[in-house]
Write an enzyme that holds these catalytic residues in place. Structure first.
Site, PDB file in Angstrom:
ATOM      1  N   HIS A  18       0.612  -1.332   0.146  1.00  0.00           N
ATOM      2  CA  HIS A  18      -0.100  -0.042  -0.246  1.00  0.00           C
ATOM      3  C   HIS A  18       0.681   1.208  -0.071  1.00  0.00           C
ATOM      4  CE1 HIS A  18      -3.145  -2.347   2.255  1.00  0.00           C
ATOM      5  NE2 HIS A  18      -3.746  -2.605   0.952  1.00  0.00           N
ATOM      6  N   LYS A  42     -16.852  -6.761   5.185  1.00  0.00           N
ATOM      7  CA  LYS A  42     -15.393  -7.496   5.070  1.00  0.00           C
ATOM      8  C   LYS A  42     -15.042  -7.809   6.349  1.00  0.00           C
ATOM      9  CE  LYS A  42     -12.272  -6.678   1.167  1.00  0.00           C
ATOM     10  NZ  LYS A  42     -10.968  -6.152   0.982  1.00  0.00           N
ATOM     11  N   ARG A  91      -1.953  -5.779  -8.402  1.00  0.00           N
ATOM     12  CA  ARG A  91      -0.829  -6.808  -8.211  1.00  0.00           C
ATOM     13  C   ARG A  91      -0.688  -7.934  -9.291  1.00  0.00           C
ATOM     14  NH1 ARG A  91      -2.941  -7.615  -2.261  1.00  0.00           N
ATOM     15  NH2 ARG A  91      -4.830  -7.175  -3.520  1.00  0.00           N
ATOM     16  N   SER A 129      -2.898  -7.874   2.614  1.00  0.00           N
ATOM     17  CA  SER A 129      -3.330  -7.840   4.197  1.00  0.00           C
ATOM     18  C   SER A 129      -3.676  -8.965   4.733  1.00  0.00           C
ATOM     19  CB  SER A 129      -4.585  -6.799   4.304  1.00  0.00           C
ATOM     20  OG  SER A 129      -4.171  -5.394   4.009  1.00  0.00           O
TER      21      SER A 129
HETATM   22  P1  ADP Z   1     -10.041  -2.990  -0.715  1.00  0.00           P
HETATM   23  O1  ADP Z   1     -10.748  -3.845   0.434  1.00  0.00           O
HETATM   24  O2  ADP Z   1     -10.689  -1.685  -1.211  1.00  0.00           O
HETATM   25  O3  ADP Z   1      -9.531  -3.983  -1.787  1.00  0.00           O
HETATM   26  P2  ADP Z   1      -6.982  -3.216   0.144  1.00  0.00           P
HETATM   27  O4  ADP Z   1      -6.585  -2.558   1.403  1.00  0.00           O
HETATM   28  O5  ADP Z   1      -7.184  -4.894   0.205  1.00  0.00           O
HETATM   29  O6  ADP Z   1      -8.518  -2.657   0.124  1.00  0.00           O
HETATM   30  O7  ADP Z   1      -6.530  -2.694  -1.025  1.00  0.00           O
HETATM   31  C1  ADP Z   1      -6.669  -1.543  -1.326  1.00  0.00           C
HETATM   32  C2  ADP Z   1      -5.862  -1.219  -2.789  1.00  0.00           C
HETATM   33  O8  ADP Z   1      -4.616  -1.373  -2.640  1.00  0.00           O
HETATM   34  C3  ADP Z   1      -6.553  -2.181  -3.862  1.00  0.00           C
HETATM   35  O9  ADP Z   1      -6.383  -1.490  -5.086  1.00  0.00           O
HETATM   36  C4  ADP Z   1      -5.338  -3.365  -4.013  1.00  0.00           C
HETATM   37  O10 ADP Z   1      -5.434  -3.956  -5.202  1.00  0.00           O
HETATM   38  C5  ADP Z   1      -4.122  -2.508  -3.621  1.00  0.00           C
HETATM   39  N1  ADP Z   1      -3.072  -3.183  -3.289  1.00  0.00           N
HETATM   40  C6  ADP Z   1      -3.050  -4.259  -1.859  1.00  0.00           C
HETATM   41  N2  ADP Z   1      -1.702  -4.633  -1.792  1.00  0.00           N
HETATM   42  C7  ADP Z   1      -0.871  -4.325  -2.817  1.00  0.00           C
HETATM   43  C8  ADP Z   1       0.490  -4.559  -3.216  1.00  0.00           C
HETATM   44  N3  ADP Z   1       1.122  -5.268  -2.334  1.00  0.00           N
HETATM   45  N4  ADP Z   1       0.717  -3.783  -4.389  1.00  0.00           N
HETATM   46  C9  ADP Z   1       0.019  -2.786  -4.941  1.00  0.00           C
HETATM   47  N5  ADP Z   1      -1.282  -2.575  -4.688  1.00  0.00           N
HETATM   48  C10 ADP Z   1      -1.832  -3.489  -3.639  1.00  0.00           C
END
Ligand code: ADP
Length: 161
Positions: A18, A42, A91, A129
């Site tokens: 992130h 979630k 990703r 996460s």
């Molecule tokens: P959500 O529940 O909205 O998917 P997340 O916190 O899981 O929330 O992810 C937020 C954003 O960050 C999403 O667009 C996800 O694809 C991106 N993301 C999560 N982990 C990574 C990573 N390791 N590298 C790049 N983008 C990521």
């Protein structure tokens, strides 16, 4: 011109993947609004206040990153902050379908707000996460995958010292 983007997510917890998305976003935009979704659907492990605290501690030195929580419509929040785009990270192909649906829905809600995608850094493509929570709950070392403020919250959550 001050170009503001909004980066929404659950951040349960925030990872270095992130953080990398925010840093890439700051190459394209002047200001990133990091919006932590309450997202009760979630069933997040960390409550909203704790997720916000971890994000705030991570970006304490960044004057061009603003942190907020939200539980309404993302496009409404974008208007509130005068953001003209939504920032998301990709990703792998598996991220695409959900991201495509969300971007299309947000465009339907407000055709003036663009969704911008940045590609994950190669060594963080496997970081999510969910994996952080799972590995940490089993005592695995995630210190190279999350910002340091997150570690103490994980240790507290799993009663580790
Ligand atoms: P959500 O529940 O909205 O998917 P997340 O916190 O899981 O929330 O992810 C937020 C954003 O960050 C999403 O667009 C996800 O694809 C991106 N993301 C999560 N982990 C990574 C990573 N390791 N590298 C790049 N983008 C990521």
């Amino acid at each position: 011109m001050n170009r503001v983007t909004i980066y929404p997510g659950t951040f349960d917890p925030i990872t270095l993947g992130h953080v990398d998305v925010v840093e890439r976003g700051l190459k394209l935009f002047d200001h990133v609004i990091l919006a932590v979704a309450s997202n009760p659907g979630k069933l997040p492990m960390f409550d909203l206040e704790t997720r916000l605290a971890m994000v705030r501690e991570t970006f304490a030195q960044h004057s061009n990153v603003t942190i907020t929580g939200f539980n309404g419509l993302l496009v409404d929040l974008a208007h509130q902050y005068h953001a003209t785009s939504i920032l998301r990270g990709l990703r792998a192909a598996s991220d695409f379908e959900y991201e495509f649906q969300m971007a299309t829905m947000n465009r339907r809600l407000d055709a003036d707000i663009e969704t911008a995608f940045v590609m994950a850094r190669e060594d963080y493509t496997f970081v999510s996460s969910r994996f952080i929570r799972e590995i940490s709950s089993m005592g695995g070392d995630v210190s190279t995958l999350v910002p340091s403020p997150v570690l103490k919250h994980l240790q507290k959550a799993f009663n580790q010292s």
